[in-house]
Write a protein that holds these residues in place. Structure first.
Motif, PDB file in Angstrom:
ATOM      1  N   GLY A   1       0.943  -1.140   0.127  1.00 24.40           N
ATOM      2  CA  GLY A   1       0.013   0.215   0.007  1.00 24.40           C
ATOM      3  C   GLY A   1       0.900   1.106   0.061  1.00 24.40           C
ATOM      4  O   GLY A   1       2.135   1.184   0.060  1.00 24.40           O
TER       5      GLY A   1
ATOM      6  N   ASP B   1       5.465   0.101  18.151  1.00 29.39           N
ATOM      7  CA  ASP B   1       4.101  -0.345  18.910  1.00 29.39           C
ATOM      8  C   ASP B   1       3.863   0.624  19.720  1.00 29.39           C
ATOM      9  O   ASP B   1       2.474   1.154  19.974  1.00 29.39           O
ATOM     10  N   GLU B   2       4.529   1.214  20.858  1.00 25.66           N
ATOM     11  CA  GLU B   2       4.326   2.130  21.577  1.00 25.66           C
ATOM     12  C   GLU B   2       3.841   3.309  20.975  1.00 25.66           C
ATOM     13  O   GLU B   2       3.032   4.084  21.453  1.00 25.66           O
TER      14      GLU B   2
ATOM     15  N   LEU C   1       0.475   3.116  19.866  1.00 24.63           N
ATOM     16  CA  LEU C   1      -0.631   2.872  20.950  1.00 24.63           C
ATOM     17  C   LEU C   1      -0.773   4.200  21.499  1.00 24.63           C
ATOM     18  O   LEU C   1      -2.049   4.689  21.955  1.00 24.63           O
TER      19      LEU C   1
ATOM     20  N   GLU D   1      -3.020   6.004  19.444  1.00 22.02           N
ATOM     21  CA  GLU D   1      -4.488   5.437  19.204  1.00 22.02           C
ATOM     22  C   GLU D   1      -5.151   6.184  20.464  1.00 22.02           C
ATOM     23  O   GLU D   1      -6.275   5.962  20.701  1.00 22.02           O
TER      24      GLU D   1
ATOM     25  N   GLN E   1       9.261  -4.168  29.923  1.00 23.62           N
ATOM     26  CA  GLN E   1       8.317  -3.501  29.285  1.00 23.62           C
ATOM     27  C   GLN E   1       6.782  -3.833  30.053  1.00 23.62           C
ATOM     28  O   GLN E   1       6.081  -2.794  30.267  1.00 23.62           O
TER      29      GLN E   1
ATOM     30  N   ASP F   1       7.871  -8.600  13.365  1.00 21.59           N
ATOM     31  CA  ASP F   1       8.662  -7.226  13.663  1.00 21.59           C
ATOM     32  C   ASP F   1       7.828  -6.776  14.653  1.00 21.59           C
ATOM     33  O   ASP F   1       8.410  -5.796  15.406  1.00 21.59           O
ATOM     34  N   ARG F   2       6.561  -6.761  14.869  1.00 20.87           N
ATOM     35  CA  ARG F   2       5.702  -5.881  15.459  1.00 20.87           C
ATOM     36  C   ARG F   2       5.428  -6.587  16.643  1.00 20.87           C
ATOM     37  O   ARG F   2       5.238  -7.691  16.739  1.00 20.87           O
ATOM     38  N   LYS F   3       5.056  -5.827  17.714  1.00 23.46           N
ATOM     39  CA  LYS F   3       4.618  -6.518  19.211  1.00 23.46           C
ATOM     40  C   LYS F   3       3.278  -7.379  18.867  1.00 23.46           C
ATOM     41  O   LYS F   3       3.132  -8.606  19.257  1.00 23.46           O
ATOM     42  N   VAL F   4       2.285  -6.818  17.832  1.00 23.18           N
ATOM     43  CA  VAL F   4       1.118  -7.719  17.703  1.00 23.18           C
ATOM     44  C   VAL F   4       1.309  -8.953  16.977  1.00 23.18           C
ATOM     45  O   VAL F   4       0.391  -9.695  17.199  1.00 23.18           O
TER      46      VAL F   4
ATOM     47  N   ARG G   1       3.885 -10.813  17.753  1.00 31.13           N
ATOM     48  CA  ARG G   1       4.835 -11.709  18.736  1.00 31.13           C
ATOM     49  C   ARG G   1       3.825 -12.142  19.928  1.00 31.13           C
ATOM     50  O   ARG G   1       3.934 -13.164  20.448  1.00 31.13           O
TER      51      ARG G   1
ATOM     52  N   LEU H   1      -9.315   0.338  20.082  1.00 28.61           N
ATOM     53  CA  LEU H   1      -8.000   0.888  19.586  1.00 28.61           C
ATOM     54  C   LEU H   1      -7.261  -0.035  18.456  1.00 28.61           C
ATOM     55  O   LEU H   1      -7.552  -1.186  18.523  1.00 28.61           O
ATOM     56  N   ARG H   2      -6.727   0.701  17.589  1.00 28.30           N
ATOM     57  CA  ARG H   2      -6.270   0.146  16.556  1.00 28.30           C
ATOM     58  C   ARG H   2      -5.580  -1.190  16.637  1.00 28.30           C
ATOM     59  O   ARG H   2      -5.797  -2.203  16.022  1.00 28.30           O
ATOM     60  N   PRO H   3      -4.514  -1.297  17.641  1.00 28.42           N
ATOM     61  CA  PRO H   3      -3.625  -2.439  17.755  1.00 28.42           C
ATOM     62  C   PRO H   3      -4.593  -3.781  18.196  1.00 28.42           C
ATOM     63  O   PRO H   3      -4.420  -4.970  17.690  1.00 28.42           O
TER      64      PRO H   3
ATOM     65  N   ARG I   1      -2.589  -3.590   1.748  1.00 29.87           N
ATOM     66  CA  ARG I   1      -2.277  -3.551   3.427  1.00 29.87           C
ATOM     67  C   ARG I   1      -3.580  -3.668   4.329  1.00 29.87           C
ATOM     68  O   ARG I   1      -4.338  -2.847   4.462  1.00 29.87           O
TER      69      ARG I   1
END
Lengths: 395, 395
Positions: free
Chosen positions: A321, A331-332, A335, A338, B49, B105-108, B110, B227-229, B253
């Protein structure tokens, strides 16, 4: 045997038995074309079916005389005969030796030997025209969608100096040729009838344009009629003469899917363009993709070039895209963003609690978001930046 | 620890850290939910974290008090909490233990541990509703084509007693639910916000209908914001809770393609509906098919049932064109028929020579063709039968 005798015998043999007949091809490999012809004329065909076919054909004329007449007819109309000992013989069609179809109930699926000779109209040496070539095949009753896609692929191939190869039918075949012609490229129509006998008639002007800048090719003698089994016999040449075949639209019962099965059987690239599942003209394409794991889904010229291109070159970028500033967020940061209220402001402590991060992290990410113009700092806290207006005069 | 304490602690834990957080799930497995909660509240989170996230959340309230309030709020609105020790817990979501995405790569990507609890609105026991279920996912900005296909698949699944599972978005999600509802079937919306908080608002009426005859499900406390995540966190539940997922339209995407990647990673059936290559809304679908050999192209409900159905049942017929009399012809009969002139008649000797078969064979095949009404015998020879008129009053 002289060169001329070999040529004459090959023509006579394709007149006696349909191209692709394995037993004939084996005899030619063993004895040469001239002796193989004499053997058949003496009633020495190795199987009953071929013996009967030869005997029946002999009632219609003397094979050597028919061949001589065909050669002089070709001469008059500016066509030539190409045989394996010629420099312009496309050697890749020899791979048809090893074409074995998984299901071969029909004669056309078994008799898939390499051609004995080609009739050619057009200026390009045949081997050179076919060296970097891709077949584009599909339905006669193509939809506007299929015609659009085939034209684009034909254009794109020609634009990148690839030769387009197809049949001579309405629909996808014609669209592919027209696309190639409009890019000023080389396009080759492989016919199931004589090269002097345009079929369908409605494509006469197209065939003349193809002969001007590309090639018309056929295994059948000038004057031969496009009998239905011949289209399937012809398809093995389209599959074997090219680096790969692209299928654009095919109904469930389509000759074009047969070309693809032949391409797969000799390990040429088999590429299939999907379409709407609501279209009957995409049923054959989707079935191929479901049935053959080696058939590759392609969505356009970039994917086609990736499949047939030399290794390391012509690789398509994976679809992505548009890049957005938010793509840069970890990520943070995402967040935090958002967690900002849609309207109004929020203090950093409340925001950190809402996002589930500590205040120091929140402050660090907020300054990143400010830099990216995604967040604005106000006297009473932080707020989401307004997205840029979509059109002049917008919010 | 009592049952009530366990439930309260699970709710508190999902409020402290987003669902799917692996370290939290590990602690619960090791110590039980109550002790895991106490450990986190004492600052004993195993990583920096999580420790920071917990500390930040504690600023917003007491987790056990928040959880108790959420449980009584759920009670008031007719929702219930489902935890692993309940009979209606869908055990297949435990497969998320082994979800490892190739690119994370992203938290979501993992933090994909199984859920700690579900909030549920609706009469069906959750496990029963999800036992025979298929996810239908896709683009919010679906085209008319996508909406049509998703509605058909939703209808077809429900009609065959399969539960439809999707999110709550506009576009494909809504179309799948509506299809299932119109067949009087069970449909489940898995939300990324509280079950009391319809998002998007425009789907409020749809959510109410789903809650009446199917289920609204969420991992987040009543009142939680979308929230988006959270949409991506939620998607792992759609992938794991069902036998397979069908993707109908996705841009390059798209969150829906993420659901498919999750389904593939835990070896659920991943089914993809292709579309026109000219549509931006099919780019993500085609990329998935190109990237994952295990993703299966499906063109409709028959293929979907074939993938998820029990072995030996629900198998789709391969696509075939309509049966024609000519399908019954062997090679020689077909050749004879093709060799007949378009108009007028031909004698059997001339016909045999033209077709390349002996006269006896020609006669045998001609009588077969007569039986099939494809050929007629006339005083002066044989002729092609006229095809039946296409419409009344036609030739």
């Amino acid at each position: 045997m002289t060169d001329d005798e070999d040529r004459l015998a090959r023509v006579a043999l394709t007149w006696l038995a349909e191209p692709g007949t394995r037993s004939v091809h084996r005899l030619v490999g063993q004895w040469g074309a001239g002796d193989a012809l004499d053997l058949l004329l003496d009633g020495g065909a190795p199987d009953e079916q071929l013996r009967a076919a030869v005997a029946a054909r002999l009632g219609a004329g003397n094979p050597r005389a028919v061949a001589a007449e065909a050669l002089s007819r070709a001469d008059r109309l500016g066509a030539r005969l190409v045989v394996p000992r010629d420099d312009e013989w496309p050697r890749q069609v020899g791979d048809l030796h090893r074409l074995v179809l998984p299901v071969a109930d029909r004669k056309v699926d078994r008799e898939t030997a390499p051609p004995l000779c080609f009739w050619v109209r057009g200026g390009w040496p045949l081997a050179e025209a076919l060296d970097r070539s891709v077949a584009v095949v599909g339905a006669r009753a193509a939809t506007g969608y299929g015609v659009h896609v085939a034209t684009e692929i034909g254009y794109g191939l020609a634009d990148r100096q690839w030769t387009v190869v197809s049949g001579g039918a309405f629909g996808i075949d014609s669209a592919a040729h027209r696309g190639a012609l409009s890019a000023g490229g080389v396009t080759v129509a492989v016919l199931a009838c004589g090269v002097d006998r345009p079929y369908p008639m409605g494509n006469t002007a197209l065939f003349d344009r193809i002969a001007d800048t590309g090639l018309l090719v056929s295994e059948w003698l000038p004057g031969s009629e496009p009998l239905r089994p011949r289209f399937l016999i012809r398809n093995r040449v389209i599959a074997a003469g090219t680096r790969g075949s692209v299928l654009v639209e095919a109904s469930a019962r389509s000759g074009a899917t047969q070309t693809m099965r032949r391409a797969l059987a000799i390990e040429r690239q088999a590429m299939v363009v999907p379409g709407p599942v609501t279209s009957a003209m995409s049923v054959g394409a989707h079935e191929l993709l479901r049935e053959y794991p080696k058939a590759r889904l392609v969505t356009g010229i970039a994917h086609v070039l990736e499949e047939v291109g030399r290794i390391g070159a012509d690789l398509a970028e994976p679809a992505r895209g548009p890049h957005r500033p938010t793509d840069l967020l970890d990520d943070e940061a995402a967040l935090i963003r958002e967690s900002l209220p849609r309207r109004g402001t929020i203090g950093v402590d409340a925001l950190a609690a809402r996002a589930g991060v500590d205040v120091r992290t929140a402050l660090r990410k907020l300054s990143l978001l400010e830099e990216l113009a995604l967040v604005v700092r106000r006297p009473d806290g932080y707020a989401l930046a307004q997205p840029p207006a979509r059109r002049a005069g917008g919010a």
